[in-house]
Design a protein around this motif. Structure first.
Motif, PDB file in Angstrom:
ATOM      1  N   ALA A  50     103.818  12.411  -6.172  1.00 51.24           N
ATOM      2  CA  ALA A  50     103.153  13.148  -5.098  1.00 51.24           C
ATOM      3  C   ALA A  50     103.945  14.411  -4.795  1.00 51.24           C
ATOM      4  O   ALA A  50     105.172  14.439  -4.940  1.00 51.24           O
ATOM      5  N   THR A  51     103.242  15.454  -4.381  1.00 54.67           N
ATOM      6  CA  THR A  51     103.898  16.682  -3.947  1.00 54.67           C
ATOM      7  C   THR A  51     103.373  17.062  -2.573  1.00 54.67           C
ATOM      8  O   THR A  51     102.268  16.701  -2.183  1.00 54.67           O
ATOM      9  N   SER A  52     104.194  17.817  -1.835  1.00 58.11           N
ATOM     10  CA  SER A  52     103.799  18.298  -0.523  1.00 58.11           C
ATOM     11  C   SER A  52     104.286  19.736  -0.360  1.00 58.11           C
ATOM     12  O   SER A  52     105.424  20.058  -0.728  1.00 58.11           O
TER      13      SER A  52
ATOM     14  N   ASN B 259      99.481  18.313 -17.678  1.00 61.27           N
ATOM     15  CA  ASN B 259      98.278  17.564 -18.068  1.00 61.27           C
ATOM     16  C   ASN B 259      98.642  16.261 -18.766  1.00 61.27           C
ATOM     17  O   ASN B 259      97.837  15.322 -18.832  1.00 61.27           O
ATOM     18  N   GLU B 260      99.895  16.174 -19.273  1.00 61.63           N
ATOM     19  CA  GLU B 260     100.347  14.972 -19.969  1.00 61.63           C
ATOM     20  C   GLU B 260     100.763  13.858 -19.006  1.00 61.63           C
ATOM     21  O   GLU B 260     101.086  12.757 -19.453  1.00 61.63           O
ATOM     22  N   ILE B 261     100.770  14.126 -17.711  1.00 66.50           N
ATOM     23  CA  ILE B 261     101.090  13.073 -16.743  1.00 66.50           C
ATOM     24  C   ILE B 261     100.027  11.972 -16.793  1.00 66.50           C
ATOM     25  O   ILE B 261     100.325  10.788 -16.665  1.00 66.50           O
TER      26      ILE B 261
ATOM     27  N   VAL C 160      98.420  11.395  -9.688  1.00 65.98           N
ATOM     28  CA  VAL C 160      99.091  12.481  -8.973  1.00 65.98           C
ATOM     29  C   VAL C 160      98.372  12.720  -7.651  1.00 65.98           C
ATOM     30  O   VAL C 160      97.141  12.761  -7.595  1.00 65.98           O
ATOM     31  N   LEU C 161      99.167  12.899  -6.584  1.00 69.60           N
ATOM     32  CA  LEU C 161      98.633  13.274  -5.273  1.00 69.60           C
ATOM     33  C   LEU C 161      99.268  14.591  -4.861  1.00 69.60           C
ATOM     34  O   LEU C 161     100.500  14.723  -4.854  1.00 69.60           O
TER      35      LEU C 161
ATOM     36  N   LYS D 138      93.689  12.125 -10.157  1.00 70.88           N
ATOM     37  CA  LYS D 138      94.363  13.119  -9.334  1.00 70.88           C
ATOM     38  C   LYS D 138      93.621  13.249  -8.015  1.00 70.88           C
ATOM     39  O   LYS D 138      92.415  13.000  -7.933  1.00 70.88           O
ATOM     40  N   ARG D 139      94.357  13.655  -6.973  1.00 71.08           N
ATOM     41  CA  ARG D 139      93.742  13.874  -5.672  1.00 71.08           C
ATOM     42  C   ARG D 139      94.486  14.983  -4.951  1.00 71.08           C
ATOM     43  O   ARG D 139      95.723  15.060  -5.030  1.00 71.08           O
TER      44      ARG D 139
END
Length: 278
Positions: free
Chosen positions: A91-93, A212-214, A219-220, A244-245
């Motif tokens: 996740a990223t913020s 894109n390879e994740i 992924v958030l 993804k979101r």
């Protein structure tokens, strides 16, 4: 680690997660003889080193490791996860892609080719000065070029007092780092600038080339409706494959997502990892 990352770590810990918040290499209490230097390669490696540590604790399930990146470390964490398959969810913020921001500046429309060459010439001069001096020299990690074509750099992050005409983005960073979240070990708080040759790494190496390879790991992305950095999250979302979101927090600015507990969607963050790591 005493700033936004510790708040995220504490909240995850409240929900039963083993959480480690760390200072990137060469900053805060982390090691490295070069200080206050940012490196895309080393900061990416720091995430994998954190996984080395936490996944080998006897009370941690190494098959259920997730990672969070905040602001400038978001690009590093996505890059790390693309290749480190031990990280099962990310996740990223308040995301920033620092290689894009430093090399191309805001929304990629700041430098003309001529201005970028001026910046490269400035960096060459600063690198030569450091080599002759035998020690680092502080300078801006994101360099401006004025109307006369001169590169503008500062040896401090912020002035003692902001000018009355400072824009909202600068005010937001100042209010956070110099105001409510000040810490003497934070490079962004103690007013010193980063090492003046910091941009070299980000000019040489682009982050997030292979995110894109994740996939199929989830992924958030969390960003704010009023965040000046929102376009970074939008661009990453477009490049990522499912699952993804992207969560856009209504009314939230970039720095709101550092520490404003009523705006950070912790419930969504916890639920994301609960679902991804179950």
């Amino acid at each position: 680690k005493e700033q936004s990352s510790c708040l995220y770590a504490k909240d995850m810990a409240k929900h039963g997660y083993v959480a480690v918040a760390f200072d990137p290499s060469m900053t805060g209490e982390s090691g490295g003889t070069r200080r206050n230097m940012a490196s895309p390669d080393i900061f990416v490696e720091d995430y994998s080193a954190a996984v080395d540590f936490i996944s080998n604790l006897k009370f941690v399930n190494p098959d259920k490791v997730g990672a969070i990146g905040i602001c400038g470390l978001s690009g590093m964490v996505l890059t790390a996860v693309a290749n480190d398959t031990r990280i099962k969810a990310v996740a990223t913020s308040a995301m920033y892609d620092m290689s894009d921001s430093i090399r191309n500046h805001y929304q990629g429309d700041y430098y003309t080719p001529e201005q970028r060459e001026k910046v490269k010439e400035h960096l060459a001069v600063m690198r030569d000065k450091e080599a002759k001096k035998g020690q680092p020299i502080p300078g801006s990690h994101e360099l401006a070029v004025d109307a006369q074509g001169h590169v503008v750099s500062h040896d401090t992050m912020f002035p003692d007092k902001l000018p009355d005409d400072a824009n909202d983005v600068v005010k937001g960073f100042y209010d956070y780092y110099v105001g409510r979240a000040y810490h003497p070990r934070s490079i962004n708080s103690n007013t010193l600038a980063w090492d003046s040759t910091t941009p070299y790494g980000f000019f040489n190496f682009s982050l997030m080339e292979h995110i894109n390879e994740i996939s199929p790991r989830p992924v958030l992305l969390i960003t704010g409706e009023k965040a000046h950095s929102k376009y970074f999250a939008d661009a990453a979302y477009a490049k990522l494959k499912a699952p993804k979101r992207e969560i856009v927090v209504p009314g939230a600015t970039h720095t709101d997502l550092y520490d404003q507990m009523d705006k950070i969607p912790f419930a969504d963050l916890v639920q994301f990892f609960d679902d991804a790591l179950k």
